[in-house]
Scaffold this motif. Structure first.
Motif, mmCIF file in Angstrom:
data_model
loop_
_atom_site.group_PDB
_atom_site.id
_atom_site.type_symbol
_atom_site.label_atom_id
_atom_site.label_comp_id
_atom_site.label_asym_id
_atom_site.label_seq_id
_atom_site.Cartn_x
_atom_site.Cartn_y
_atom_site.Cartn_z
ATOM 1 N N ALA A 211 0.818 -1.269 -0.088
ATOM 2 C CA ALA A 211 0.017 0.139 0.057
ATOM 3 C C ALA A 211 0.927 1.368 0.039
ATOM 4 O O ALA A 211 0.435 2.401 -0.679
ATOM 5 N N ALA A 212 2.166 1.189 0.650
ATOM 6 C CA ALA A 212 3.097 2.455 0.564
ATOM 7 C C ALA A 212 3.799 2.503 -0.547
ATOM 8 O O ALA A 212 4.726 3.280 -0.813
ATOM 9 N N GLY A 213 3.459 1.474 -1.567
ATOM 10 C CA GLY A 213 4.257 1.461 -2.971
ATOM 11 C C GLY A 213 5.647 0.811 -3.071
ATOM 12 O O GLY A 213 6.561 1.074 -3.872
ATOM 13 N N TRP A 214 5.782 -0.146 -2.108
ATOM 14 C CA TRP A 214 6.857 -1.221 -2.126
ATOM 15 C C TRP A 214 6.777 -2.387 -2.909
ATOM 16 O O TRP A 214 5.365 -3.056 -2.802
ATOM 17 N N ARG A 215 7.416 -2.953 -3.569
ATOM 18 C CA ARG A 215 7.339 -4.471 -3.971
ATOM 19 C C ARG A 215 8.092 -5.269 -2.977
ATOM 20 O O ARG A 215 9.115 -4.871 -2.377
ATOM 21 N N VAL A 216 7.378 -6.351 -2.616
ATOM 22 C CA VAL A 216 7.764 -7.253 -1.438
ATOM 23 C C VAL A 216 8.355 -8.608 -2.187
ATOM 24 O O VAL A 216 7.498 -9.170 -2.923
ATOM 25 N N LEU A 217 9.557 -8.893 -1.877
ATOM 26 C CA LEU A 217 9.977 -10.341 -2.411
ATOM 27 C C LEU A 217 10.250 -11.089 -1.212
ATOM 28 O O LEU A 217 10.602 -10.519 0.149
ATOM 29 N N THR A 218 9.965 -12.407 -1.111
ATOM 30 C CA THR A 218 10.384 -13.478 -0.296
ATOM 31 C C THR A 218 11.355 -14.377 -0.336
ATOM 32 O O THR A 218 11.056 -15.039 -1.760
ATOM 33 N N VAL A 219 12.265 -14.573 0.165
ATOM 34 C CA VAL A 219 13.430 -15.596 0.062
ATOM 35 C C VAL A 219 13.230 -16.772 0.878
ATOM 36 O O VAL A 219 13.105 -16.368 2.198
ATOM 37 N N TRP A 220 12.892 -18.001 0.539
ATOM 38 C CA TRP A 220 12.782 -19.083 1.627
ATOM 39 C C TRP A 220 14.220 -19.659 1.811
ATOM 40 O O TRP A 220 14.830 -19.812 1.236
ATOM 41 N N GLU A 221 14.174 -20.222 3.109
ATOM 42 C CA GLU A 221 15.440 -20.681 3.625
ATOM 43 C C GLU A 221 15.662 -22.004 2.731
ATOM 44 O O GLU A 221 16.868 -22.313 2.495
ATOM 45 N N CYS A 222 14.782 -22.635 2.503
ATOM 46 C CA CYS A 222 14.976 -24.034 1.827
ATOM 47 C C CYS A 222 15.901 -23.623 0.614
ATOM 48 O O CYS A 222 16.501 -24.444 -0.067
ATOM 49 N N ALA A 223 15.468 -22.696 -0.234
ATOM 50 C CA ALA A 223 16.118 -22.270 -1.455
ATOM 51 C C ALA A 223 17.452 -22.113 -1.465
ATOM 52 O O ALA A 223 18.368 -22.377 -2.234
ATOM 53 N N LEU A 224 17.760 -21.325 -0.224
ATOM 54 C CA LEU A 224 19.131 -21.017 0.098
ATOM 55 C C LEU A 224 20.009 -22.361 0.283
ATOM 56 O O LEU A 224 20.964 -22.442 0.077
ATOM 57 N N ARG A 225 19.385 -23.284 0.915
ATOM 58 C CA ARG A 225 19.837 -24.550 1.109
ATOM 59 C C ARG A 225 20.156 -25.409 0.038
ATOM 60 O O ARG A 225 20.980 -26.131 -0.455
ATOM 61 N N HIS A 226 19.127 -25.278 -0.990
ATOM 62 C CA HIS A 226 19.326 -26.292 -2.178
ATOM 63 C C HIS A 226 20.434 -25.765 -3.216
ATOM 64 O O HIS A 226 21.117 -26.477 -3.799
ATOM 65 N N ASP A 227 20.062 -24.172 -3.600
ATOM 66 C CA ASP A 227 21.043 -23.864 -4.547
ATOM 67 C C ASP A 227 21.231 -22.178 -4.253
ATOM 68 O O ASP A 227 20.352 -21.417 -4.991
ATOM 69 N N PRO A 228 22.127 -21.978 -3.478
ATOM 70 C CA PRO A 228 22.111 -20.363 -3.160
ATOM 71 C C PRO A 228 22.391 -19.585 -4.436
ATOM 72 O O PRO A 228 21.870 -18.429 -4.370
ATOM 73 N N GLU A 229 23.141 -19.965 -5.201
ATOM 74 C CA GLU A 229 23.587 -19.163 -6.305
ATOM 75 C C GLU A 229 22.548 -18.887 -7.312
ATOM 76 O O GLU A 229 22.346 -17.742 -7.800
#
Length: 157
Positions: free
Chosen positions: A107-125
């Motif tokens: 509502a304040a004009g920001w895009r919100v992205l979520t990074v999940w822990e499992c993705a970083l475990r699987h392939d961080p690059e």
């Protein structure tokens, strides 16, 4: 499953887990910095105090642990067998708070992205490269992007 440590030891271990500077968050920060992004950390003035904020792109990033934030379909989003009602209420409150803060940011004009822990475990690059592409892609503002539990990165707006 039986806990391998005594109750006092488990309590002490859980108490040391903090909301900032977690290992997954540090992986994301290092990766983004290496790619040339500059950002702010945990700004108090934004709802939910996002983990990483890129003011130039108007992007707020949350790095979520799958257990605490209930990543749908993730094998790490387990529920303890003891005190099931307590944990159910706690997890529901976490998910509701995440949703509310995300809506306030959007509502304040920001895009919100979520990074999940499992993705970083699987392939961080791959995760960091995907995240960088989403940050640079200004057309993804407040739109639903394909979210895969394999990729673990998604626009939640």
């Amino acid at each position: 499953m039986v806990d391998n440590v005594e109750r006092q030891t488990r309590s002490r271990m859980m108490a040391t887990i903090g909301p900032k500077d977690t290992r997954p968050e540090l992986v994301v920060r290092r990766g983004l910095h290496r790619l040339g992004f500059r950002f702010r950390l945990h700004p108090r003035k934004l709802p939910g105090r996002p983990d990483i904020v890129l003011p130039k792109y108007r992007v707020a990033i949350f790095v979520h642990g799958c257990f605490w934030h209930r990543h749908p379909g993730c094998r790490f989003a387990t529920t303890p067998k003891t005190r099931a009602e307590f944990w159910k209420a706690k997890f529901e409150a976490n998910v509701e708070r995440d949703r509310r803060k995300q809506e306030q940011l959007e509502a304040a004009g920001w895009r919100v992205l979520t990074v999940w822990e499992c993705a970083l475990r699987h392939d961080p690059e791959v995760c960091i490269e995907t995240l960088a592409g989403m940050i640079r892609d200004a057309t993804s503002a407040n739109s639903e992007l394909p979210v895969s539990t394999d990729a673990g990165v998604g626009s939640t707006g």
